[in-house]
Scaffold this motif. Sequence first.
Motif, mmCIF file in Angstrom:
data_model
loop_
_atom_site.group_PDB
_atom_site.id
_atom_site.type_symbol
_atom_site.label_atom_id
_atom_site.label_comp_id
_atom_site.label_asym_id
_atom_site.label_seq_id
_atom_site.Cartn_x
_atom_site.Cartn_y
_atom_site.Cartn_z
ATOM 1 N N GLU A 110 0.716 -1.457 0.132
ATOM 2 C CA GLU A 110 0.219 -0.415 0.356
ATOM 3 C C GLU A 110 1.152 1.057 0.358
ATOM 4 N N LEU A 111 1.885 0.948 0.085
ATOM 5 C CA LEU A 111 2.976 2.198 0.781
ATOM 6 C C LEU A 111 3.142 2.627 -0.984
ATOM 7 N N HIS A 112 3.110 1.300 -2.097
ATOM 8 C CA HIS A 112 3.835 1.960 -2.710
ATOM 9 C C HIS A 112 2.639 2.286 -3.780
ATOM 10 N N PHE A 113 1.553 1.564 -3.658
ATOM 11 C CA PHE A 113 0.590 1.586 -4.282
ATOM 12 C C PHE A 113 -0.220 3.086 -4.373
ATOM 13 N N GLN A 114 -0.558 3.553 -2.937
ATOM 14 C CA GLN A 114 -0.728 4.483 -2.439
ATOM 15 C C GLN A 114 0.087 5.941 -3.099
ATOM 16 N N ASP A 115 0.925 5.424 -3.730
ATOM 17 C CA ASP A 115 1.976 6.534 -3.880
ATOM 18 C C ASP A 115 2.580 7.642 -2.714
ATOM 19 N N LEU A 116 2.507 7.039 -1.796
ATOM 20 C CA LEU A 116 2.488 7.888 -1.031
ATOM 21 C C LEU A 116 4.541 7.891 -0.135
ATOM 22 N N VAL A 117 5.241 6.998 -0.906
ATOM 23 C CA VAL A 117 6.498 7.164 -0.538
ATOM 24 C C VAL A 117 7.443 7.191 -1.938
ATOM 25 N N GLY A 131 11.561 7.701 -4.194
ATOM 26 C CA GLY A 131 12.979 7.328 -4.337
ATOM 27 C C GLY A 131 12.718 6.531 -4.580
ATOM 28 N N ASP A 132 14.036 5.632 -3.711
ATOM 29 C CA ASP A 132 14.063 4.408 -2.640
ATOM 30 C C ASP A 132 13.730 4.012 -2.187
ATOM 31 N N ILE A 133 12.670 5.265 -1.089
ATOM 32 C CA ILE A 133 11.884 4.381 0.431
ATOM 33 C C ILE A 133 10.980 3.220 -0.684
ATOM 34 N N ARG A 134 10.524 4.311 -1.974
ATOM 35 C CA ARG A 134 9.890 3.055 -2.497
ATOM 36 C C ARG A 134 9.761 2.338 -3.147
ATOM 37 N N ALA A 135 11.119 2.598 -4.158
ATOM 38 C CA ALA A 135 11.955 0.957 -3.790
ATOM 39 C C ALA A 135 11.917 -0.192 -2.908
ATOM 40 N N LEU A 136 12.302 0.441 -1.612
ATOM 41 C CA LEU A 136 12.478 -0.775 -0.559
ATOM 42 C C LEU A 136 11.130 -1.012 -0.200
ATOM 43 N N ALA A 137 10.391 -0.039 -0.143
ATOM 44 C CA ALA A 137 8.642 -0.513 0.269
ATOM 45 C C ALA A 137 8.300 -1.886 -1.007
ATOM 46 N N LEU A 138 8.322 -1.973 -2.102
ATOM 47 C CA LEU A 138 8.210 -2.555 -2.831
ATOM 48 C C LEU A 138 9.032 -4.042 -2.387
ATOM 49 N N GLN A 139 10.400 -3.724 -2.354
ATOM 50 C CA GLN A 139 10.822 -5.081 -2.118
ATOM 51 C C GLN A 139 10.970 -5.521 -0.781
#
Length: 352
Positions: free
Chosen positions: A239-246, A248-256
């Motif tokens: 959800e952090l990734h899907f809702q576009d709340l993060v 850059g690197d934090i987005r990639a880390l959330a997805l991982q």
Amino acid sequence: MSTDSSMTGRPGNKLKNFSGVRVLEVRLLFYALLAEAGAITTLLAWERGPAAFLAYLLIHGFAAALMATAMWLWFPRGFRSPRALSWMLTFSLALFVPVLGLVGIVGGVLVGYFLPAPRGPEPFETIPAPQFTPVPVATDRSFRQEDLKTLLLSSKSSTELRLQGMLTVRNMPARATSGVLRETLGDQVDDVRLLAYGILDQKEKALTRQIDRALNLIESATPARLYRLYRRLAELYWELHFQDLVQGDIRALALQRAFDFVERALNENDQDGGMWLLRGRIMMNHEQLEEAWRSFDKALAVGLAPSRVNPWLAELALWRRQYAKVRVLMAEIAEDTQFTNLSASVRYWSAP
């Protein structure tokens, strides 16, 4: 800084406080002077030696304790804090400075009682509390999701109306509004920009708190509970990734992290169709199309409804330009499914 009424009052009040010394303090001071006189007499009368000096120290220490207690009780209230340290300071002066220490203590008390406290310019000033004026909500106007973006990004609209639109966006799902909120982070109006930042930050922190709680429960969780926690963490990181709340690197880390917890959940229970579906969506974000297709197929194999999986398979087929496959997959989705936003797509691909 604490002040005492005896220190800041008028001279008449100071004399009254000074003359109102209790009998206990006078007696203690009198006994201290007698003990100190006895200590000096002992030191002068006996022959020089360790025994005479030790006797002097004992009597002098007792006199210093009495003197410190008497003077400490005589202090203005503001001088008695902290209690133990202020008494120890007075005792040290009386103990290590036999005669001058008493003079210094008495003189300090007299100065504190009779001289006015120094007054200087205060480095701070009192200002009135700011008043919050709420934005009036118009009762005859409602916003549709499709015109909110135009309103929020339009510099021609009034600030009050744009703020009203921002308050409407706050109550909408972040997956539908995060994009427009991020575009307004560069707005020229401070209120709009700060409100957009606050909404995004609030939604991100809400998910982060849930993640922290779940992570704290992992160490003490039972095997059955562990599977549910892995599943929950995978969904929250997604959800952090899907809702576009993060970004850059934090987005990639959330997805991982979402992928890692999906794998852990599937290791505990490989019949979870929801986790296979989430795994396929993560693979699509990594552009690993073959792996995503296998994950969606596995989700169908373990019993997940085609209405939930086929849209993603159809999207993969569309990327591959397999239009006939898209038509077959979309035809399997009933028009009365819960995915009402797909109804138009289903009708389009079902048309002859």
